[in-house]
Design a protein around this motif. Structure first.
Motif, PDB file in Angstrom:
ATOM      1  N   ARG A  25      37.978  29.851  26.655  1.00 40.35           N
ATOM      2  CA  ARG A  25      36.885  30.218  25.733  1.00 40.35           C
ATOM      3  C   ARG A  25      35.986  31.289  26.347  1.00 40.35           C
ATOM      4  O   ARG A  25      35.542  32.214  25.658  1.00 40.35           O
ATOM      5  N   THR A  26      35.710  31.156  27.636  1.00 38.28           N
ATOM      6  CA  THR A  26      34.852  32.134  28.304  1.00 38.28           C
ATOM      7  C   THR A  26      35.507  33.510  28.321  1.00 38.28           C
ATOM      8  O   THR A  26      34.836  34.528  28.101  1.00 38.28           O
ATOM      9  N   ARG A  27      36.818  33.542  28.550  1.00 36.49           N
ATOM     10  CA  ARG A  27      37.497  34.844  28.538  1.00 36.49           C
ATOM     11  C   ARG A  27      37.439  35.470  27.151  1.00 36.49           C
ATOM     12  O   ARG A  27      37.223  36.695  27.025  1.00 36.49           O
TER      13      ARG A  27
ATOM     14  N   ARG B 255      34.679  50.073  33.029  1.00 36.40           N
ATOM     15  CA  ARG B 255      34.755  50.136  34.482  1.00 36.40           C
ATOM     16  C   ARG B 255      34.429  48.790  35.105  1.00 36.40           C
ATOM     17  O   ARG B 255      34.261  48.688  36.317  1.00 36.40           O
ATOM     18  N   ILE B 256      34.319  47.767  34.261  1.00 37.67           N
ATOM     19  CA  ILE B 256      34.052  46.408  34.734  1.00 37.67           C
ATOM     20  C   ILE B 256      35.349  45.607  34.679  1.00 37.67           C
ATOM     21  O   ILE B 256      35.972  45.482  33.629  1.00 37.67           O
ATOM     22  N   ARG B 257      35.758  45.088  35.823  1.00 40.78           N
ATOM     23  CA  ARG B 257      36.981  44.297  35.926  1.00 40.78           C
ATOM     24  C   ARG B 257      36.607  42.823  35.996  1.00 40.78           C
ATOM     25  O   ARG B 257      35.834  42.420  36.869  1.00 40.78           O
ATOM     26  N   VAL B 258      37.169  42.041  35.096  1.00 35.09           N
ATOM     27  CA  VAL B 258      36.773  40.641  34.948  1.00 35.09           C
ATOM     28  C   VAL B 258      37.758  39.725  35.674  1.00 35.09           C
ATOM     29  O   VAL B 258      38.971  39.925  35.614  1.00 35.09           O
ATOM     30  N   GLY B 259      37.215  38.727  36.348  1.00 38.32           N
ATOM     31  CA  GLY B 259      38.044  37.728  37.015  1.00 38.32           C
ATOM     32  C   GLY B 259      37.376  36.372  36.999  1.00 38.32           C
ATOM     33  O   GLY B 259      36.348  36.167  36.346  1.00 38.32           O
ATOM     34  N   SER B 260      37.979  35.443  37.721  1.00 43.20           N
ATOM     35  CA  SER B 260      37.392  34.110  37.860  1.00 43.20           C
ATOM     36  C   SER B 260      37.619  33.643  39.291  1.00 43.20           C
ATOM     37  O   SER B 260      38.156  34.382  40.121  1.00 43.20           O
TER      38      SER B 260
ATOM     39  N   ALA C  53      45.501  32.321  35.569  1.00 43.47           N
ATOM     40  CA  ALA C  53      46.337  33.353  34.948  1.00 43.47           C
ATOM     41  C   ALA C  53      46.547  33.054  33.472  1.00 43.47           C
ATOM     42  O   ALA C  53      46.465  33.955  32.625  1.00 43.47           O
ATOM     43  N   GLY C  54      46.811  31.792  33.144  1.00 42.50           N
ATOM     44  CA  GLY C  54      47.040  31.413  31.758  1.00 42.50           C
ATOM     45  C   GLY C  54      45.835  31.653  30.871  1.00 42.50           C
ATOM     46  O   GLY C  54      45.975  31.918  29.668  1.00 42.50           O
ATOM     47  N   ALA C  55      44.628  31.585  31.458  1.00 42.85           N
ATOM     48  CA  ALA C  55      43.401  31.800  30.685  1.00 42.85           C
ATOM     49  C   ALA C  55      43.130  33.279  30.427  1.00 42.85           C
ATOM     50  O   ALA C  55      42.203  33.614  29.676  1.00 42.85           O
ATOM     51  N   GLY C  56      43.903  34.157  31.052  1.00 43.48           N
ATOM     52  CA  GLY C  56      43.767  35.582  30.754  1.00 43.48           C
ATOM     53  C   GLY C  56      43.048  36.403  31.803  1.00 43.48           C
ATOM     54  O   GLY C  56      42.664  37.551  31.531  1.00 43.48           O
ATOM     55  N   TYR C  57      42.859  35.869  32.999  1.00 45.31           N
ATOM     56  CA  TYR C  57      42.200  36.620  34.060  1.00 45.31           C
ATOM     57  C   TYR C  57      43.237  37.280  34.963  1.00 45.31           C
ATOM     58  O   TYR C  57      44.285  36.705  35.254  1.00 45.31           O
ATOM     59  N   GLY C  58      42.909  38.472  35.441  1.00 45.20           N
ATOM     60  CA  GLY C  58      43.808  39.190  36.332  1.00 45.20           C
ATOM     61  C   GLY C  58      43.338  39.231  37.773  1.00 45.20           C
ATOM     62  O   GLY C  58      44.097  39.650  38.654  1.00 45.20           O
ATOM     63  N   TRP C  59      42.086  38.813  38.005  1.00 46.84           N
ATOM     64  CA  TRP C  59      41.496  38.877  39.345  1.00 46.84           C
ATOM     65  C   TRP C  59      40.937  37.516  39.740  1.00 46.84           C
ATOM     66  O   TRP C  59      40.431  36.775  38.888  1.00 46.84           O
TER      67      TRP C  59
END
Length: 314
Positions: free
Chosen positions: A304-306, A21-26, A52-58
Motif C-alpha cells: 500500500r505504501t508503494r 531524481r528520487i529513487r525509492v526503496g525500503s 521485492a514483491g511489494a515493488g521496491y528496487g532498493w
C-alpha cells in the motif's frame, strides 16, 4: 469556389515528463527488524522476497548480520530479486571524544566495507542514545556540553573524511529520537558547525516530526545539506501520549507511534515536492518502525505504501 481554410500549424509535441531524481526503496526496519538475530523477526529470505514483491528496487542493509555479510552471497540473493543496496547504517557515540573512536571505527569499517562491496554510495550514521530505547534507563545527560558538541562535530567530520577516502561512501547523519540530534535547534546547530563537503544529512521525516521539526522547512533552508531521505510518518495521537508519559522510543514504537502513510504526519507530498525542487539525486527509503510486529503485517503495508508513493510521483 471558396478558398480552403488556412491550415493551422500543428501544436508542438508535448514535452516528455522528466524522470524523477528520487529513487525509492525500503529497509528491514519496515519489516520489524531491529537486531541481527531475533526470533520475533522475519527471516532475511522472507524480507528480500517481500520487499521485492511489494515493488521496491532498493534496500538498506539493516543491522549488520541480519542479511548475509558475505558480499558474493548477498549479491546473488539481492540480484536474483532485482534489488540493489543504497546504504548501510551505523550507530556512533562520537560526542564521547577520541577515547571511543577505535570502537566506533571497528563498527563503521565492517558496515562500510559491505556497503562498498554491494555498490552502495551512502553510510547512514545515527548518534548513540542518551537513554535506553527499550527500558528507558537514562544512560547520560540528554544535553551535550560545549566540549561534547565540539567532539561530536569534529569527529563526525573526521568520520566523513575517513569513510570517503577508504570506502568511497558519503556519510549522511540521521537525527533520531532519544539522541542528542533530535530537535530543530540541535539539528541546525549541528549543520551550522560541520563542513558540508564532509557531512550531509539523512532527513528522517518521522523522527524529525516526533521531535517537533518541520521537514519541509528544513529542506527549504538547508537543501544543500540534504543527502538522503527516510520516509516515515508519526501518529499525532500516539505521539501526544508518548510525550505526556515521557516514553522512550522503543515502547513508543510498540504502541504504534510510527504509522502507515498517509495516515500520519508530516504529509509526504509536500516533503517530496520540496525534495524534487532541489533537483538532485536522492534516495527516499521507507522506514516504518514496527518492532515487534506480527510476521504477516509488513507486506500488505509495504504494498500500500508503494502505491501511495507512486501517487505522489515517485
Amino acid at each position: 469556389m471558396t478558398n480552403p481554410s488556412p491550415r493551422r500549424p500543428a501544436p508542438p509535441p508535448s514535452a516528455s515528463p522528466q524522470p524523477s531524481r528520487i529513487r525509492v526503496g525500503s529497509a528491514p526496519d519496515s519489516w520489524g527488524v531491529w537486531f541481527p538475530d531475533d526470533p520475533r523477526q522475519v527471516p532475511w529470505q522472507r524480507f528480500l522476497d517481500e520487499v521485492a514483491g511489494a515493488g521496491y528496487g532498493w534496500i538498506e542493509l539493516g543491522p549488520y548480520g541480519y542479511l548475509p555479510t558475505d558480499p558474493g552471497l548477498l549479491a546473488e540473493e539481492t540480484g536474483s530479486r532485482g534489488l540493489r543496496v543504497s546504504a548501510a547504517t551505523v550507530f556512533t557515540g562520537l560526542h564521547h571524544g577520541p577515547a571511543g573512536w577505535e570502537r566506533t571505527w571497528a563498527h563503521v569499517a565492517e558496515n562500510a566495507a559491505l556497503a562498498q562491496a554491494m555498490g552502495a554510495e551512502h553510510l547512514v550514521v545515527i548518534p548513540s542514545f542518551w537513554r535506553d530505547d527499550r527500558t528507558g534507563e537514562v544512560l547520560e545527560d540528554r544535553t551535550l556540553t560545549a566540549e561534547q558538541w565540539r567532539q561530536l562535530t569534529g569527529l563526525t567530520e573526521r568520520l566523513g573524511h575517513e569513510v570517503r577516502e577508504r570506502y568511497g561512501l558519503r556519510i549522511v547523519v540521521h537525527p533520531h529520537a532519544d539522541t542528542h540530534l533530535d530537535t530543530e535547534e540541535n539539528v541546525t546547530r549541528f549543520l551550522d558547525a560541520t563542513d558540508p563537503d564532509l557531512v550531509a544529512l539523512c532527513l528522517d521525516t518521522g523522527h524529525y516530526a516526533y521531535c517537533g521539526g518541520d521537514s519541509v522547512k528544513l529542506i527549504e533552508t538547508y537543501g544543500e545539506r540534504i543527502g538522503y531521505l527516510h520516509l516515515k510518518q508519526v501518529d499525532p495521537a500516539v505521539l501526544a501520549r508518548v510525550v505526556a508519559e515521557e516514553l522512550p522510543f522503543g515502547p513508543a514504537v510498540a504502541q504504534g507511534v510510527m504509522c502507515e502513510p498517509p495516515a500520519g504526519v508530516p504529509a509526504l507530498e509536500p516533503v517530496l515536492d520540496a525534495a524534487r525542487a532541489l533537483d538532485v539525486d536522492l534516495f527516499a527509503i521507507v522506514e516504518q518502525d514496527m518492532y515487534p510486529c506480527e510476521p504477516d503485517a509488513p507486506y500488505p503495508i509495504a504494498e500500500r505504501t508503494r502505491r501511495f508513493l507512486r501517487s505522489c510521483g515517485v
